[in-house]
Design an enzyme around this catalytic site. Structure first.
Site, PDB file in Angstrom:
ATOM      1  N   ASP A 107     -13.783  -2.304   2.331  1.00 37.95           N
ATOM      2  CA  ASP A 107     -12.911  -2.395   3.506  1.00 37.95           C
ATOM      3  C   ASP A 107     -13.729  -1.935   4.725  1.00 37.95           C
ATOM      4  O   ASP A 107     -14.422  -2.744   5.366  1.00 37.95           O
ATOM      5  CB  ASP A 107     -11.650  -1.532   3.270  1.00 37.95           C
ATOM      6  CG  ASP A 107     -10.689  -1.463   4.444  1.00 37.95           C
ATOM      7  OD1 ASP A 107     -10.995  -2.010   5.520  1.00 37.95           O
ATOM      8  OD2 ASP A 107      -9.604  -0.842   4.318  1.00 37.95           O
ATOM      9  N   GLY A 142      -4.243  -4.686   5.795  1.00 37.08           N
ATOM     10  CA  GLY A 142      -3.271  -4.462   6.864  1.00 37.08           C
ATOM     11  C   GLY A 142      -3.557  -3.175   7.594  1.00 37.08           C
ATOM     12  O   GLY A 142      -4.277  -2.302   7.096  1.00 37.08           O
ATOM     13  N   LYS A 198      -1.076  -0.742  -4.342  1.00 36.19           N
ATOM     14  CA  LYS A 198      -2.295  -0.009  -3.978  1.00 36.19           C
ATOM     15  C   LYS A 198      -1.949   1.455  -3.782  1.00 36.19           C
ATOM     16  O   LYS A 198      -1.119   1.803  -2.941  1.00 36.19           O
ATOM     17  CB  LYS A 198      -2.854  -0.637  -2.704  1.00 36.19           C
ATOM     18  CG  LYS A 198      -3.961   0.132  -2.033  1.00 36.19           C
ATOM     19  CD  LYS A 198      -4.692  -0.761  -1.052  1.00 36.19           C
ATOM     20  CE  LYS A 198      -4.732  -0.184   0.339  1.00 36.19           C
ATOM     21  NZ  LYS A 198      -5.456  -1.044   1.285  1.00 36.19           N
ATOM     22  N   SER A 223       0.854  -1.176   0.000  1.00 33.29           N
ATOM     23  CA  SER A 223       0.000   0.000   0.000  1.00 33.29           C
ATOM     24  C   SER A 223       0.897   1.235   0.000  1.00 33.29           C
ATOM     25  O   SER A 223       1.714   1.418   0.898  1.00 33.29           O
ATOM     26  CB  SER A 223      -0.870  -0.051   1.258  1.00 33.29           C
ATOM     27  OG  SER A 223      -1.683   1.083   1.357  1.00 33.29           O
ATOM     28  N   LYS A 264      -3.045   5.110  -2.663  1.00 31.60           N
ATOM     29  CA  LYS A 264      -4.040   5.840  -1.881  1.00 31.60           C
ATOM     30  C   LYS A 264      -4.471   7.055  -2.693  1.00 31.60           C
ATOM     31  O   LYS A 264      -3.615   7.745  -3.274  1.00 31.60           O
ATOM     32  CB  LYS A 264      -3.424   6.278  -0.547  1.00 31.60           C
ATOM     33  CG  LYS A 264      -3.165   5.115   0.402  1.00 31.60           C
ATOM     34  CD  LYS A 264      -4.475   4.550   0.923  1.00 31.60           C
ATOM     35  CE  LYS A 264      -4.225   3.465   1.966  1.00 31.60           C
ATOM     36  NZ  LYS A 264      -5.491   2.972   2.554  1.00 31.60           N
ATOM     37  N   LYS A 303      -9.854  -7.591   7.267  1.00 32.30           N
ATOM     38  CA  LYS A 303      -8.863  -7.274   8.297  1.00 32.30           C
ATOM     39  C   LYS A 303      -9.420  -7.874   9.571  1.00 32.30           C
ATOM     40  O   LYS A 303     -10.502  -7.472  10.013  1.00 32.30           O
ATOM     41  CB  LYS A 303      -8.715  -5.766   8.476  1.00 32.30           C
ATOM     42  CG  LYS A 303      -8.154  -5.034   7.262  1.00 32.30           C
ATOM     43  CD  LYS A 303      -8.004  -3.550   7.535  1.00 32.30           C
ATOM     44  CE  LYS A 303      -7.482  -2.836   6.293  1.00 32.30           C
ATOM     45  NZ  LYS A 303      -7.390  -1.376   6.482  1.00 32.30           N
ATOM     46  N   GLU A 358     -10.945   0.511  -3.865  1.00 32.01           N
ATOM     47  CA  GLU A 358     -11.308   0.134  -2.497  1.00 32.01           C
ATOM     48  C   GLU A 358     -12.011   1.276  -1.767  1.00 32.01           C
ATOM     49  O   GLU A 358     -11.554   2.413  -1.802  1.00 32.01           O
ATOM     50  CB  GLU A 358     -10.004  -0.254  -1.770  1.00 32.01           C
ATOM     51  CG  GLU A 358     -10.172  -0.741  -0.333  1.00 32.01           C
ATOM     52  CD  GLU A 358      -8.841  -1.225   0.272  1.00 32.01           C
ATOM     53  OE1 GLU A 358      -7.879  -1.493  -0.477  1.00 32.01           O
ATOM     54  OE2 GLU A 358      -8.766  -1.320   1.505  1.00 32.01           O
ATOM     55  N   ASP A 387      -7.190   3.033  -3.372  1.00 33.64           N
ATOM     56  CA  ASP A 387      -7.959   2.988  -2.111  1.00 33.64           C
ATOM     57  C   ASP A 387      -8.267   4.414  -1.682  1.00 33.64           C
ATOM     58  O   ASP A 387      -7.363   5.221  -1.454  1.00 33.64           O
ATOM     59  CB  ASP A 387      -7.133   2.274  -1.023  1.00 33.64           C
ATOM     60  CG  ASP A 387      -7.905   2.084   0.285  1.00 33.64           C
ATOM     61  OD1 ASP A 387      -9.089   2.479   0.351  1.00 33.64           O
ATOM     62  OD2 ASP A 387      -7.318   1.518   1.242  1.00 33.64           O
TER      63      ASP A 387
HETATM   64  O1  OSB Z   1      -7.332   1.436   4.225  1.00 32.92           O
HETATM   65  O2  OSB Z   1      -6.251  -0.349   4.035  1.00 32.92           O
HETATM   66  C1  OSB Z   1      -6.375   0.751   4.553  1.00 32.92           C
HETATM   67  C2  OSB Z   1      -3.389   1.426   6.839  1.00 32.92           C
HETATM   68  C3  OSB Z   1      -4.023   2.027   7.898  1.00 32.92           C
HETATM   69  C4  OSB Z   1      -5.379   2.248   7.843  1.00 32.92           C
HETATM   70  C5  OSB Z   1      -6.109   1.859   6.720  1.00 32.92           C
HETATM   71  C6  OSB Z   1      -5.481   1.238   5.656  1.00 32.92           C
HETATM   72  C7  OSB Z   1      -4.081   1.057   5.705  1.00 32.92           C
HETATM   73  C8  OSB Z   1      -3.305   0.496   4.612  1.00 32.92           C
HETATM   74  C9  OSB Z   1      -1.943  -0.075   4.965  1.00 32.92           C
HETATM   75  O3  OSB Z   1      -3.631   0.562   3.455  1.00 32.92           O
HETATM   76  C10 OSB Z   1      -1.803  -1.518   4.692  1.00 32.92           C
HETATM   77  C11 OSB Z   1      -0.570  -2.088   5.347  1.00 32.92           C
HETATM   78  O4  OSB Z   1      -0.636  -2.486   6.528  1.00 32.92           O
HETATM   79  O5  OSB Z   1       0.459  -2.136   4.695  1.00 32.92           O
HETATM   80 MG    MG Z   2      -8.504   0.299   2.835  1.00 37.69          MG
END
Ligand code: OSB
Ligand code: MG
Length: 368
Positions: free
Chosen positions: A238, A290, A161, A135, A163, A262, A213, A188
């Site tokens: 999510d 994650g 991924k 991510s 953001k 998760k 996402e 995402d």
């Molecule tokens: O939206 O998936 C998410 C991390 C913190 C809060 C929300 C998200 C995330 C990540 C990180 O995308 C994923 C990772 O642990 O590498």
């Molecule tokens: Mg997410």
């Protein structure tokens, strides 16, 4: 089985690099670690609550409160037959899935220790290694983003991924797509759009993304169904999936075609497995998300991701993507974009107690 003693430690772990999403950012993690002791041995688990209520309402502060004032005093010293039933004395508590999950998952870990099997085996895992993605947070400039994507692809990650948020979306993702025409990309949004943005979200359809996402509100399944009907790109849910009930509803409504599981968000492994099974019956693939976990939480995520319907690369990146030094050994390392699922008894990695002690900011314990 019985938890004879529990120790809670809040450790502060600095991220190698700031991680930013549409609702906020992280420089450092405040991670609550739990250490359970039973007559069969010890196990560590991790609470994944984020530092600020920008992903869910839970924070380390709320989790500490719920765990030390309610959950742990009611479960420590109490016999339970199966990991799923460890939370029975706490079943009156509303909400707080991340706090509860840390206990429930620890109970699965203890059961694995007791049986001398790996957590993955105990859960019914079938994959010895799982494909992994990464991510990539929001960056100040497109140049920084492009450099990081390049680096992650060269490291072998099987899903990138990106953001996104309003103002950093179609154009930004388009540049990454242009630089990497065949790369497995996804986006995402962490709930930063509304149905007013459908025209913009439709533009993402042209960028050949694996999925988008959680584009819409964090609690909303109805609006995601309205959106999915207008997109070719699969919507992945999510934040909207808080348990098997939400998953059932999402499948019935067509709110998405992929679900990110998760375990902390859904209250633990029992609930994660139910969601996994519901999705499998509906031929909807899942993957493991994650929460910037330490090696402890990562071990649990990998065990979960070994179940058969985890068909897409998870956000279970290598230790070195997050930390200068992890708190477990061996650290998590990927080979050819795949991460081996620990095969040893319990979580399959050892916690570096000396390092944890140095990083501990507060502690609490209770004997049964
Ligand atoms: O939206 O998936 C998410 C991390 C913190 C809060 C929300 C998200 C995330 C990540 C990180 O995308 C994923 C990772 O642990 O590498
Ligand atoms: Mg997410």
């Amino acid at each position: 089985m019985k938890i004879r003693e529990v120790e809670l430690m809040e450790v502060h772990l600095r991220l190698k690099e700031k991680f930013e999403i549409s609702t906020g950012g992280w420089d450092e993690r405040r991670i609550i670690l739990l250490r359970f002791e039973s007559e069969d041995g010890e196990i560590w688990s991790e609470c994944v609550a984020a530092e600020a209520p920008n992903y869910s309402y839970e924070t380390p502060e709320t989790a500490w409160h719920i765990l030390t004032d309610y959950v742990l005093p009611s479960v420590v010293g109490v016999e339970f037959a199966t990991p799923a039933s460890v939370l029975k004395p706490a079943s009156w508590i509303r909400g707080h899935p991340m706090a509860l999950a840390a206990v429930e998952m620890g109970a699965w870990g203890l059961e694995a220790v007791k049986k001398g099997v790996s957590l993955a085996t105990l859960l019914g895992g079938t994959q010895e290694e799982v494909p992994v993605g990464v991510s990539v947070g929001l960056k100040g400039t497109d140049r920084e983003l492009l450099d990081q994507v390049e680096e992650r692809l060269s490291q072998g990650y099987r899903k990138i991924k990106l953001k996104i948020k309003p103002g950093r979306d179609v154009e930004m993702v388009g540049k990454v797509r242009e630089a990497h025409p065949d790369a497995p990309l996804m986006a995402d949004a962490n709930s930063s759009y509304t149905l007013d943005d459908v025209p913009l979200l439709k533009e993402l359809d042209g960028l050949d993304l694996m999925m988008v996402e959680q584009p819409l509100a964090y609690h909303d399944l109805r609006e995601h169904a309205i959106l999915q009907a207008q997109l070719k790109t699969p919507v992945c849910l999510d934040e909207s999936i808080r348990g098997p009930g939400d998953a059932r509803l999402a499948l019935d409504l067509g709110s998405g075609r992929i679900i990110n599981i998760k375990p902390g968000r859904v209250g633990g492994f029992s609930s994660s497995r139910k969601i996994h099974d519901l999705c499998a019956e509906s031929h909807v693939p899942v993957w493991c998300g994650g929460m910037l976990e330490s090696g402890v939480g990562r071990a649990y995520n990998l065990a979960l991701a070994s179940l058969p319907n985890f068909l897409l690369p998870g956000d279970i990146s290598e230790s070195r993507r997050y930390w200068a030094e992890d708190i477990v050994e061996p650290e998590f390392v990927m080979k050819d974009g795949m991460m081996p699922v620990p095969g040893g008894p319990g979580i399959g990695v050892a916690v570096r107690r000396d390092r944890v002690e140095k990083l501990t900011a507060r502690r609490w314990s209770r004997k049964g």
